[in-house]
Write an enzyme that holds these catalytic residues in place. Structure first.
Site, PDB file in Angstrom:
ATOM      1  N   LYS A  99       0.860  -1.188   0.000  1.00  0.00           N
ATOM      2  CA  LYS A  99       0.000   0.000   0.000  1.00  0.00           C
ATOM      3  C   LYS A  99       0.889   1.228   0.000  1.00  0.00           C
ATOM      4  O   LYS A  99       2.013   1.194   0.517  1.00  0.00           O
ATOM      5  CB  LYS A  99      -0.856  -0.008   1.275  1.00  0.00           C
ATOM      6  N   GLY A 159     -24.077   3.501   3.568  1.00  0.00           N
ATOM      7  CA  GLY A 159     -23.216   4.136   2.565  1.00  0.00           C
ATOM      8  C   GLY A 159     -23.729   3.809   1.178  1.00  0.00           C
ATOM      9  O   GLY A 159     -23.955   2.640   0.853  1.00  0.00           O
ATOM     10  N   GLY A 188     -22.262   4.727  -1.908  1.00  0.00           N
ATOM     11  CA  GLY A 188     -21.214   5.174  -2.821  1.00  0.00           C
ATOM     12  C   GLY A 188     -21.044   4.268  -4.019  1.00  0.00           C
ATOM     13  O   GLY A 188     -21.982   3.570  -4.428  1.00  0.00           O
ATOM     14  N   VAL A 244     -19.464   1.382  -4.717  1.00  0.00           N
ATOM     15  CA  VAL A 244     -19.718  -0.057  -4.649  1.00  0.00           C
ATOM     16  C   VAL A 244     -21.188  -0.311  -4.328  1.00  0.00           C
ATOM     17  O   VAL A 244     -21.838  -1.160  -4.958  1.00  0.00           O
ATOM     18  CB  VAL A 244     -18.806  -0.741  -3.597  1.00  0.00           C
ATOM     19  N   ALA A 245     -21.726   0.433  -3.364  1.00  0.00           N
ATOM     20  CA  ALA A 245     -23.103   0.186  -2.916  1.00  0.00           C
ATOM     21  C   ALA A 245     -24.112   0.353  -4.051  1.00  0.00           C
ATOM     22  O   ALA A 245     -25.096  -0.385  -4.136  1.00  0.00           O
ATOM     23  CB  ALA A 245     -23.442   1.118  -1.753  1.00  0.00           C
TER      24      ALA A 245
HETATM   25  P1  NAD Z   1     -17.383   5.718  -1.803  1.00  0.00           P
HETATM   26  O1  NAD Z   1     -16.601   6.835  -1.203  1.00  0.00           O
HETATM   27  O2  NAD Z   1     -17.824   5.811  -3.213  1.00  0.00           O
HETATM   28  O3  NAD Z   1     -18.693   5.442  -0.919  1.00  0.00           O
HETATM   29  C1  NAD Z   1     -18.752   5.525   0.450  1.00  0.00           C
HETATM   30  C2  NAD Z   1     -20.074   6.183   0.835  1.00  0.00           C
HETATM   31  O4  NAD Z   1     -20.251   6.084   2.251  1.00  0.00           O
HETATM   32  C3  NAD Z   1     -20.127   7.668   0.499  1.00  0.00           C
HETATM   33  O5  NAD Z   1     -21.311   7.933  -0.244  1.00  0.00           O
HETATM   34  C4  NAD Z   1     -20.157   8.363   1.873  1.00  0.00           C
HETATM   35  O6  NAD Z   1     -20.914   9.559   1.880  1.00  0.00           O
HETATM   36  C5  NAD Z   1     -20.828   7.295   2.734  1.00  0.00           C
HETATM   37  N1  NAD Z   1     -20.563   7.386   4.164  1.00  0.00           N
HETATM   38  C6  NAD Z   1     -19.398   7.674   4.809  1.00  0.00           C
HETATM   39  N2  NAD Z   1     -19.555   7.585   6.142  1.00  0.00           N
HETATM   40  C7  NAD Z   1     -20.850   7.227   6.361  1.00  0.00           C
HETATM   41  C8  NAD Z   1     -21.617   6.971   7.512  1.00  0.00           C
HETATM   42  N3  NAD Z   1     -21.101   7.078   8.732  1.00  0.00           N
HETATM   43  N4  NAD Z   1     -22.910   6.619   7.361  1.00  0.00           N
HETATM   44  C9  NAD Z   1     -23.454   6.503   6.133  1.00  0.00           C
HETATM   45  N5  NAD Z   1     -22.770   6.736   5.009  1.00  0.00           N
HETATM   46  C10 NAD Z   1     -21.486   7.095   5.108  1.00  0.00           C
HETATM   47  O7  NAD Z   1     -16.497   4.402  -1.545  1.00  0.00           O
HETATM   48  P2  NAD Z   1     -16.574   2.983  -2.249  1.00  0.00           P
HETATM   49  O8  NAD Z   1     -15.545   2.918  -3.311  1.00  0.00           O
HETATM   50  O9  NAD Z   1     -17.988   2.646  -2.553  1.00  0.00           O
HETATM   51  O10 NAD Z   1     -16.023   2.052  -1.052  1.00  0.00           O
HETATM   52  C11 NAD Z   1     -16.799   1.820   0.095  1.00  0.00           C
HETATM   53  C12 NAD Z   1     -16.007   0.982   1.072  1.00  0.00           C
HETATM   54  O11 NAD Z   1     -15.603  -0.237   0.442  1.00  0.00           O
HETATM   55  C13 NAD Z   1     -14.710   1.613   1.594  1.00  0.00           C
HETATM   56  O12 NAD Z   1     -14.499   1.165   2.918  1.00  0.00           O
HETATM   57  C14 NAD Z   1     -13.659   1.023   0.671  1.00  0.00           C
HETATM   58  O13 NAD Z   1     -12.373   1.027   1.287  1.00  0.00           O
HETATM   59  C15 NAD Z   1     -14.188  -0.379   0.500  1.00  0.00           C
HETATM   60  N6  NAD Z   1     -13.732  -1.062  -0.704  1.00  0.00           N
HETATM   61  C16 NAD Z   1     -13.992  -0.523  -1.927  1.00  0.00           C
HETATM   62  C17 NAD Z   1     -13.566  -1.195  -3.066  1.00  0.00           C
HETATM   63  C18 NAD Z   1     -13.849  -0.645  -4.443  1.00  0.00           C
HETATM   64  O14 NAD Z   1     -13.766  -1.406  -5.413  1.00  0.00           O
HETATM   65  N7  NAD Z   1     -14.215   0.631  -4.569  1.00  0.00           N
HETATM   66  C19 NAD Z   1     -12.886  -2.410  -2.968  1.00  0.00           C
HETATM   67  C20 NAD Z   1     -12.658  -2.966  -1.699  1.00  0.00           C
HETATM   68  C21 NAD Z   1     -13.088  -2.262  -0.571  1.00  0.00           C
END
Ligand code: NAD
Length: 357
Positions: free
Chosen positions: A79, A179, A181, A183-184
Site C-alpha cells: 500500500k 453508505g 457510494g 460499490v453500494a
Molecule cells: P465511496 O466513497 O464511493 O462510498 C462511500 C459512501 O459512504 C459515500 O457515499 C459516503 O458519503 C458514505 N458514508 C461515509 N460515512 C458514512 C456513515 N457514517 N454513514 C453513512 N454513510 C457514510 O467508496 P466505495 O468505493 O464505494 O467504497 C466503500 C467501502 O468499500 C470503503 O471502505 C472502501 O475502502 C471499501 N472497498 C472498496 C472497493 C472498491 O472497489 N471501490 C474495494 C474494496 C473495498
C-alpha cells in the site's frame, strides 16, 4: 527525491519518500511478496501526523497480503499513502513524483486507486512508471473496480444466507446498506434484481435518496441504520463502524459488506460470532476489485470475461473460511486470517524434490 528505508518487523520493505520540489511526502509499505508483486491502492488523506500515515500504510499493506492470498490473485500485499488533502494538495507534479517513487522500487510495488486517488490521477502517475494498474478502460487497463467488488459482495451474501439461514433465495431478504457510494450503487442493483428489500442510508442524503428512489428502498438516518431489523447489515462506508456502541444495537443475522475493516478491533469480530451473527470477513468478501486488477497483470492483459469468472472465487473462498471456522471452532474473522497464513506458509515451503526418498 529523498528515500529513506525504515525497518519494520514482519514487512519486506517500508520506504519514506520526500520530494521537496513537488511537496510529496509519502510512504510505500511492501508487506509480503511471497505470492507475487505487492499490489495495493495509493491513498491520499490529510493524516493528523506522519506516524498515523505510516501506521495506516502498514496496516493496509498487510490486509492486501491477506486479501490476495485468500482470493488466489497471485499477488502480494502493499500500500502507499500520500500525506495531504486531495482537494487542495494534489498536483500533476506531486503525482509524477509519486510515480518516480514507485519506479524506484523497481516493480516490488504496483499502485492502484484508493481513497483520494482516481483512475485519472493514475494516468499522471503512469507518465513516470509502468508499475501502476487500474487506469481507465480506454487505455487498455481494468478501469473502475467497484462493479467487480459489488458483484463479489453480492455472491458472498448468497453464501452467508446459505450458511446462516439455509437458503440462497434473496427474495424478501432485508438488507440494510450503510453508505450509498460507488460499490453500494452496484450492490443495490444486484440485490434489487434478486428481490431483496433494501434499507439505505448515507451521510450525503442525496445519494441515499437517489438509491431509494431507484430501488424502492426505505430511507433511514445514518445513525439509525444500526437499529434496523434485517437479515443482513451491509457496511459499505468507512471502517470501524462495528464497535462497543453499535455492536449491541445490531438486529441482523449476517454482517456482509464491502467496507474495509468494519470491525473496530479484532475483538469485535469475536463478539459478532459470540452473538450468533455471521460475519463475512472484509478482505474475503471485498476481493472482487483486486481480482479484476489481477487480470490486467496477466501476460494476456485485461479481459472482462476473465475478470467476471475470477470474481466467482469470492463465494468459494468465503465457503472455505466458514468451513474452517466451523471445523476449528474459530470465529470467521479468525479463520480468514488463518486461511491466509496457511496459503502463505504453503507458498514459502520449498518444493519437495520429485524423487525424494
Ligand atoms: P465511496 O466513497 O464511493 O462510498 C462511500 C459512501 O459512504 C459515500 O457515499 C459516503 O458519503 C458514505 N458514508 C461515509 N460515512 C458514512 C456513515 N457514517 N454513514 C453513512 N454513510 C457514510 O467508496 P466505495 O468505493 O464505494 O467504497 C466503500 C467501502 O468499500 C470503503 O471502505 C472502501 O475502502 C471499501 N472497498 C472498496 C472497493 C472498491 O472497489 N471501490 C474495494 C474494496 C473495498
Amino acid at each position: 527525491m529523498k528515500l529513506t528505508e525504515i525497518p519494520v518487523a514482519g514487512y519486506e520493505k517500508v520506504v519514506r519518500g520526500h520530494d521537496a520540489a513537488s511537496g510529496l511526502l509519502a510512504y510505500i509499505s511492501v508487506h509480503d511478496t511471497t505470492l507475487g508483486p505487492a499490489v495495493g491502492g495509493i491513498r491520499m488523506w490529510p493524516y493528523s501526523s506522519e506516524e498515523a500515515a505510516f501506521a495506516d500504510a502498514n496496516r493496509l499493506a498487510r490486509t492486501m497480503t491477506y486479501k490476495s492470498a485468500v482470493a488466489d490473485t497471485g499477488l502480494g500485499g502493499g500500500k502507499a499513502v500520500i500525506l495531504g488533502d486531495p482537494q487542495r494538495d494534489k498536483s500533476p507534479a506531486l503525482l509524477r513524483a509519486m510515480g518516480r517513487f514507485i519506479a524506484a522500487l523497481g516493480g516490488l510495488y504496483i499502485g492502484a486507486e484508493d481513497v483520494g486517488i482516481t483512475a485519472e490521477d493514475l494516468v499522471v502517475v503512469r507518465q513516470e512508471t509502468r508499475f501502476v494498474a487500474g487506469l481507465p478502460r480506454h487505455l487498455g487497463s481494468s478501469g473502475n473496480p467497484a462493479p467487480f467488488t459489488a458483484l463479489g459482495v453480492f455472491l458472498g451474501m448468497q453464501v452467508c444466507l446459505e450458511w446462516q439461514l439455509h437458503t440462497r433465495d434473496m427474495a424478501g431478504v432485508r438488507v440494510a446498506v450503510q453508505g450509498c457510494g460507488s460499490v453500494a450503487q452496484h450492490l443495490c442493483r444486484h440485490l434489487h434484481a434478486a428481490g431483496a428489500r433494501l434499507i439505505v442510508t448515507d451521510i450525503i442524503a442525496a445519494r441515499a435518496q437517489r438509491l431509494a428512489a431507484q430501488y424502492g428502498a426505505r430511507l433511514v438516518a445514518p445513525e439509525a441504520i444500526y437499529d434496523v431489523e434485517c437479515e443482513i447489515f451491509a457496511p459499505c462506508a468507512l471502517g470501524g463502524v462495528i464497535n462497543d456502541d453499535t455492536l449491541p444495537r445490531l438486529r441482523c443475522q449476517i454482517v456482509a459488506g464491502c467496507a474495509n475493516n468494519p470491525c473496530l478491533t479484532p475483538e469485535h469480530g469475536e463478539q459478532l460470532a459470540a452473538r450468533g451473527i455471521l460475519y463475512a470477513p472484509d478482505f474475503v468478501i471485498n476481493a472482487g476489485g483486486i481480482l479484476n486488477i489481477s487480470v490486467e497483470l496477466e501476460p494476456e492483459g485485461y479481459r472482462e470475461a476473465r475478470a467476471l469468472a475470477k470474481v466467482q472465487h469470492v463465494p468459494e473462498a468465503l465457503r472455505a473460511v466458514f468451513a474452517l471456522a466451523r471445523e476449528a471452532g474459530l470465529s470467521p474473522a479468525r479463520a480468514a486470517l488463518e486461511l491466509a497464513e496457511q496459503k502463505l506458509a504453503a507458498a514459502r515451503r520449498p518444493p519437495r524434490a520429485a524423487h525424494a526418498p
